[in-house]
Every structure is written in C-alpha cells, then in structure tokens.
Design a protein around this motif. Structure first.
Motif, PDB file in Angstrom:
ATOM      1  N   GLY A  13      36.202 -18.026 -43.696  1.00  0.00           N
ATOM      2  CA  GLY A  13      35.187 -18.691 -42.884  1.00  0.00           C
ATOM      3  C   GLY A  13      33.782 -18.221 -43.220  1.00  0.00           C
ATOM      4  N   ALA A  14      33.620 -16.925 -43.445  1.00  0.00           N
ATOM      5  CA  ALA A  14      32.307 -16.401 -43.793  1.00  0.00           C
ATOM      6  C   ALA A  14      31.859 -16.899 -45.165  1.00  0.00           C
ATOM      7  N   LEU A  15      32.778 -16.941 -46.114  1.00  0.00           N
ATOM      8  CA  LEU A  15      32.409 -17.439 -47.444  1.00  0.00           C
ATOM      9  C   LEU A  15      32.043 -18.924 -47.404  1.00  0.00           C
ATOM     10  N   ALA A  16      32.783 -19.693 -46.620  1.00  0.00           N
ATOM     11  CA  ALA A  16      32.443 -21.115 -46.488  1.00  0.00           C
ATOM     12  C   ALA A  16      31.060 -21.277 -45.872  1.00  0.00           C
ATOM     13  N   ALA A  17      30.740 -20.436 -44.911  1.00  0.00           N
ATOM     14  CA  ALA A  17      29.431 -20.523 -44.269  1.00  0.00           C
ATOM     15  C   ALA A  17      28.321 -20.102 -45.214  1.00  0.00           C
ATOM     16  N   VAL A  18      28.557 -19.046 -45.976  1.00  0.00           N
ATOM     17  CA  VAL A  18      27.521 -18.546 -46.880  1.00  0.00           C
ATOM     18  C   VAL A  18      27.207 -19.557 -47.965  1.00  0.00           C
ATOM     19  N   PHE A  19      28.242 -20.155 -48.547  1.00  0.00           N
ATOM     20  CA  PHE A  19      28.013 -21.008 -49.700  1.00  0.00           C
ATOM     21  C   PHE A  19      27.791 -22.478 -49.367  1.00  0.00           C
ATOM     22  N   ALA A  25      23.638 -26.666 -42.380  1.00  0.00           N
ATOM     23  CA  ALA A  25      23.321 -26.727 -40.950  1.00  0.00           C
ATOM     24  C   ALA A  25      21.845 -26.447 -40.698  1.00  0.00           C
ATOM     25  N   SER A  26      21.305 -25.439 -41.352  1.00  0.00           N
ATOM     26  CA  SER A  26      19.897 -25.114 -41.114  1.00  0.00           C
ATOM     27  C   SER A  26      18.971 -26.172 -41.696  1.00  0.00           C
ATOM     28  N   ASP A  27      19.291 -26.705 -42.857  1.00  0.00           N
ATOM     29  CA  ASP A  27      18.465 -27.766 -43.430  1.00  0.00           C
ATOM     30  C   ASP A  27      18.509 -29.033 -42.585  1.00  0.00           C
ATOM     31  N   THR A  28      19.688 -29.383 -42.089  1.00  0.00           N
ATOM     32  CA  THR A  28      19.833 -30.583 -41.266  1.00  0.00           C
ATOM     33  C   THR A  28      19.089 -30.442 -39.948  1.00  0.00           C
ATOM     34  N   TYR A  29      19.216 -29.276 -39.319  1.00  0.00           N
ATOM     35  CA  TYR A  29      18.562 -29.081 -38.024  1.00  0.00           C
ATOM     36  C   TYR A  29      17.045 -29.052 -38.156  1.00  0.00           C
ATOM     37  N   ILE A  53      26.763 -18.397 -39.967  1.00  0.00           N
ATOM     38  CA  ILE A  53      27.704 -17.477 -40.606  1.00  0.00           C
ATOM     39  C   ILE A  53      28.528 -16.751 -39.546  1.00  0.00           C
ATOM     40  N   ALA A  54      27.884 -16.288 -38.478  1.00  0.00           N
ATOM     41  CA  ALA A  54      28.601 -15.575 -37.411  1.00  0.00           C
ATOM     42  C   ALA A  54      29.619 -16.486 -36.735  1.00  0.00           C
ATOM     43  N   VAL A  55      29.226 -17.712 -36.452  1.00  0.00           N
ATOM     44  CA  VAL A  55      30.147 -18.653 -35.795  1.00  0.00           C
ATOM     45  C   VAL A  55      31.330 -18.974 -36.707  1.00  0.00           C
ATOM     46  N   CYS A  56      31.086 -19.210 -37.982  1.00  0.00           N
ATOM     47  CA  CYS A  56      32.179 -19.517 -38.911  1.00  0.00           C
ATOM     48  C   CYS A  56      33.093 -18.312 -39.103  1.00  0.00           C
ATOM     49  N   LEU A  57      32.547 -17.106 -39.064  1.00  0.00           N
ATOM     50  CA  LEU A  57      33.371 -15.908 -39.166  1.00  0.00           C
ATOM     51  C   LEU A  57      34.325 -15.811 -37.985  1.00  0.00           C
ATOM     52  N   ILE A  58      33.823 -16.061 -36.795  1.00  0.00           N
ATOM     53  CA  ILE A  58      34.663 -16.011 -35.593  1.00  0.00           C
ATOM     54  C   ILE A  58      35.708 -17.120 -35.604  1.00  0.00           C
ATOM     55  N   GLY A  60      36.974 -18.573 -38.261  1.00  0.00           N
ATOM     56  CA  GLY A  60      37.964 -18.207 -39.275  1.00  0.00           C
ATOM     57  C   GLY A  60      38.908 -17.129 -38.785  1.00  0.00           C
ATOM     58  N   LEU A  61      38.389 -16.166 -38.029  1.00  0.00           N
ATOM     59  CA  LEU A  61      39.231 -15.111 -37.473  1.00  0.00           C
ATOM     60  C   LEU A  61      40.247 -15.680 -36.491  1.00  0.00           C
ATOM     61  N   ILE A  62      39.799 -16.562 -35.628  1.00  0.00           N
ATOM     62  CA  ILE A  62      40.702 -17.168 -34.643  1.00  0.00           C
ATOM     63  C   ILE A  62      41.767 -18.028 -35.329  1.00  0.00           C
ATOM     64  N   LEU A  63      41.358 -18.854 -36.283  1.00  0.00           N
ATOM     65  CA  LEU A  63      42.328 -19.702 -36.983  1.00  0.00           C
ATOM     66  C   LEU A  63      43.315 -18.861 -37.791  1.00  0.00           C
ATOM     67  N   GLY A  64      42.819 -17.811 -38.439  1.00  0.00           N
ATOM     68  CA  GLY A  64      43.712 -16.940 -39.196  1.00  0.00           C
ATOM     69  C   GLY A  64      44.725 -16.244 -38.311  1.00  0.00           C
TER      70      GLY A  64
END
Length: 76
Positions: A13-19, A25-29, A53-58, A60-64
């Motif tokens: 999840g963190a890697l997906a968010a980083v790359f 999300a930031s460009d769109t907003y 990144i923090a939200v995607c990490l959490i 990913g942790l929950i889904l994993g």
C-alpha cells in the motif's frame, strides 16, 4: 501468518501510494486552487501527498491482515 501478510500489505500500500496514488491525489485536489505564493502550493501538495501515503499504508495493513486471517482460517 496474519502479521506477515499485514506487513506485506502495508508495504504494498505504501509503495502504491508513493509511486502512483499520492501524486495523483495531490495533483487532482490542487488543480483548481489558487495560492498566494508557490511555497503555499508546495506545502499543501506535500501535506496531501504524505497524508495519502499514511492512509494507503493503513489500508494495506488492514487488507493484508484480513487476507492473512483468511489463510489462517483455511490452512489453520
């Protein structure tokens, strides 16, 4: 097993968010916002990027952990 899949999901999840997701999300907003200075735009862009990144990490942790729980239940 749940913990292993949780860590793997968090890293994925963190890697997906980083790359991909964070900059999208930031460009769109911030696409239609106006700022007084370029520093303000940079600060908001960084804040949204790191928050994503923090939200995607959490997530990913929950889904994993859920996937690990299913494997624990099946192969128990």
């Amino acid at each position: 097993m749940r913990l292993l899949f949780g860590f793997i999901g968090a890293v994925a999840g963190a890697l997906a968010a980083v790359f991909y997701v964070g900059s999208l999300a930031s460009d769109t907003y911030l696409a239609n916002k106006t700022f007084e200075s370029p520093e303000d735009a940079m600060i908001y862009h960084s804040f949204i990027y790191l928050g994503t990144i923090a939200v995607c990490l959490i997530i990913g942790l929950i889904l994993g952990r859920l996937i690990g729980r299913i494997f624990d239940w099946i192969f128990g």
